[in-house]
Write a protein that holds these residues in place. Structure first.
Motif, mmCIF file in Angstrom:
data_model
loop_
_atom_site.group_PDB
_atom_site.id
_atom_site.type_symbol
_atom_site.label_atom_id
_atom_site.label_comp_id
_atom_site.label_asym_id
_atom_site.label_seq_id
_atom_site.Cartn_x
_atom_site.Cartn_y
_atom_site.Cartn_z
ATOM 1 N N TYR A 1 -5.700 10.835 -3.252
ATOM 2 C CA TYR A 1 -4.959 10.889 -1.991
ATOM 3 C C TYR A 1 -4.862 9.479 -1.426
ATOM 4 C CZ TYR A 1 -3.895 12.090 2.867
ATOM 5 O OH TYR A 1 -3.312 12.170 4.109
ATOM 6 N N LEU A 2 -3.657 9.120 -0.986
ATOM 7 C CA LEU A 2 -3.413 7.774 -0.484
ATOM 8 C C LEU A 2 -2.585 7.850 0.790
ATOM 9 C CD1 LEU A 2 -3.360 4.633 -1.009
ATOM 10 C CD2 LEU A 2 -1.205 5.067 -2.192
ATOM 11 N N GLU A 3 -3.080 7.241 1.869
ATOM 12 C CA GLU A 3 -2.311 7.188 3.104
ATOM 13 C C GLU A 3 -1.473 5.911 3.099
ATOM 14 O OE1 GLU A 3 -4.320 8.084 6.705
ATOM 15 O OE2 GLU A 3 -4.902 10.063 5.968
ATOM 16 N N ILE A 4 -0.183 6.064 3.364
ATOM 17 C CA ILE A 4 0.753 4.949 3.294
ATOM 18 C C ILE A 4 0.673 4.084 4.546
ATOM 19 C CG2 ILE A 4 3.171 4.294 3.041
ATOM 20 C CD1 ILE A 4 1.996 5.651 0.550
ATOM 21 N N GLU A 5 0.659 4.704 5.704
ATOM 22 C CA GLU A 5 0.530 3.954 6.954
ATOM 23 C C GLU A 5 -0.878 3.389 7.029
ATOM 24 O OE1 GLU A 5 2.924 3.344 9.280
ATOM 25 O OE2 GLU A 5 4.342 4.331 7.968
ATOM 26 N N SER A 6 -1.155 2.606 8.012
ATOM 27 C CA SER A 6 -2.475 1.989 8.120
ATOM 28 C C SER A 6 -3.195 2.392 9.415
ATOM 29 C CB SER A 6 -2.344 0.472 8.058
ATOM 30 O OG SER A 6 -1.873 0.079 6.807
ATOM 31 N N PRO A 7 -3.661 3.641 9.488
ATOM 32 C CA PRO A 7 -4.460 4.014 10.652
ATOM 33 C C PRO A 7 -5.819 3.326 10.579
ATOM 34 C CG PRO A 7 -4.515 5.761 9.050
ATOM 35 C CD PRO A 7 -3.569 4.711 8.529
ATOM 36 N N LYS A 8 -6.589 3.429 11.646
ATOM 37 C CA LYS A 8 -7.912 2.813 11.645
ATOM 38 C C LYS A 8 -8.768 3.348 10.503
ATOM 39 C CE LYS A 8 -9.940 0.947 15.749
ATOM 40 N NZ LYS A 8 -10.427 1.170 17.074
ATOM 41 N N ASP A 9 -8.848 4.668 10.409
ATOM 42 C CA ASP A 9 -9.637 5.319 9.353
ATOM 43 C C ASP A 9 -8.795 6.413 8.720
ATOM 44 O OD1 ASP A 9 -12.141 3.923 9.837
ATOM 45 O OD2 ASP A 9 -12.257 5.084 11.694
ATOM 46 N N GLY B 1 -9.507 9.884 1.355
ATOM 47 C CA GLY B 1 -9.016 8.921 0.382
ATOM 48 C C GLY B 1 -9.039 7.496 0.902
ATOM 49 N N CYS B 2 -8.008 6.733 0.539
ATOM 50 C CA CYS B 2 -7.977 5.324 0.906
ATOM 51 C C CYS B 2 -6.625 4.963 1.507
ATOM 52 C CB CYS B 2 -8.266 4.455 -0.311
ATOM 53 S SG CYS B 2 -7.054 4.577 -1.610
ATOM 54 N N LEU B 3 -6.524 3.749 1.975
ATOM 55 C CA LEU B 3 -5.274 3.226 2.523
ATOM 56 C C LEU B 3 -4.571 2.403 1.451
ATOM 57 C CD1 LEU B 3 -6.631 1.924 5.942
ATOM 58 C CD2 LEU B 3 -5.388 4.054 5.532
ATOM 59 N N ARG C 1 7.035 6.687 -14.852
ATOM 60 C CA ARG C 1 5.805 6.352 -14.129
ATOM 61 C C ARG C 1 6.192 5.808 -12.765
ATOM 62 N NH1 ARG C 1 0.945 3.465 -16.922
ATOM 63 N NH2 ARG C 1 0.160 4.158 -14.940
ATOM 64 N N THR C 2 5.226 5.860 -11.871
ATOM 65 C CA THR C 2 5.446 5.317 -10.540
ATOM 66 C C THR C 2 4.747 3.971 -10.443
ATOM 67 O OG1 THR C 2 5.577 7.542 -9.625
ATOM 68 C CG2 THR C 2 5.162 5.740 -8.073
ATOM 69 N N TYR C 3 5.466 2.989 -9.919
ATOM 70 C CA TYR C 3 4.948 1.631 -9.769
ATOM 71 C C TYR C 3 4.995 1.248 -8.296
ATOM 72 C CZ TYR C 3 5.588 1.495 -14.791
ATOM 73 O OH TYR C 3 5.515 1.779 -16.127
ATOM 74 N N ILE C 4 4.050 0.423 -7.889
ATOM 75 C CA ILE C 4 4.019 -0.070 -6.517
ATOM 76 C C ILE C 4 4.516 -1.513 -6.506
ATOM 77 C CG2 ILE C 4 1.570 -0.682 -6.671
ATOM 78 C CD1 ILE C 4 1.420 0.043 -3.639
ATOM 79 N N TYR D 1 5.354 -2.963 1.114
ATOM 80 C CA TYR D 1 5.157 -2.201 -0.122
ATOM 81 C C TYR D 1 6.257 -1.172 -0.301
ATOM 82 C CZ TYR D 1 0.504 -4.214 0.230
ATOM 83 O OH TYR D 1 -0.535 -5.090 0.337
ATOM 84 N N ALA D 2 6.586 -0.902 -1.562
ATOM 85 C CA ALA D 2 7.583 0.110 -1.902
ATOM 86 C C ALA D 2 7.171 0.738 -3.233
ATOM 87 C CB ALA D 2 8.964 -0.530 -2.013
#
Length: 76
Positions: free
Chosen positions: A56-64, A68-70, A2-5, A17-18
């Motif tokens: 879907y998850l974006e790793i970087e933190s753009p404005k929008d 999906g989500c950040l 499994r993948t864990y954060i 985060y990793a």
């Protein structure tokens, strides 16, 4: 596997985060603690479905995010 954060906390020296893969949450804690150090938190990675019904998850933190989500929006 499994993948864990991993959350290293707001005062992390490197990335906050990793991700790690392990057979169990317990094994993830043991692997990370022995190899790198004690994190603030480790949880299973659960990516919520977006409006387009994809995970879907974006790793970087753009404005929008494009979709999906950040990563900072995860219920961690």
């Amino acid at each position: 596997m499994r993948t864990y954060i991993i959350d290293w906390g707001k005062d992390a020296i490197g990335a906050r985060y990793a991700l790690v893969q392990a057979k169990s949450l317990r094994q993830a804690w043991l692997d990370i603690d022995c190899a790198i150090g004690e994190p603030e938190n480790i949880k299973p990675l659960r990516i919520p479905k977006s409006l387009m019904d994809i995970r879907y998850l974006e790793i970087e933190s753009p404005k929008d995010p494009i979709e999906g989500c950040l990563i900072k929006e995860l219920n961690f």
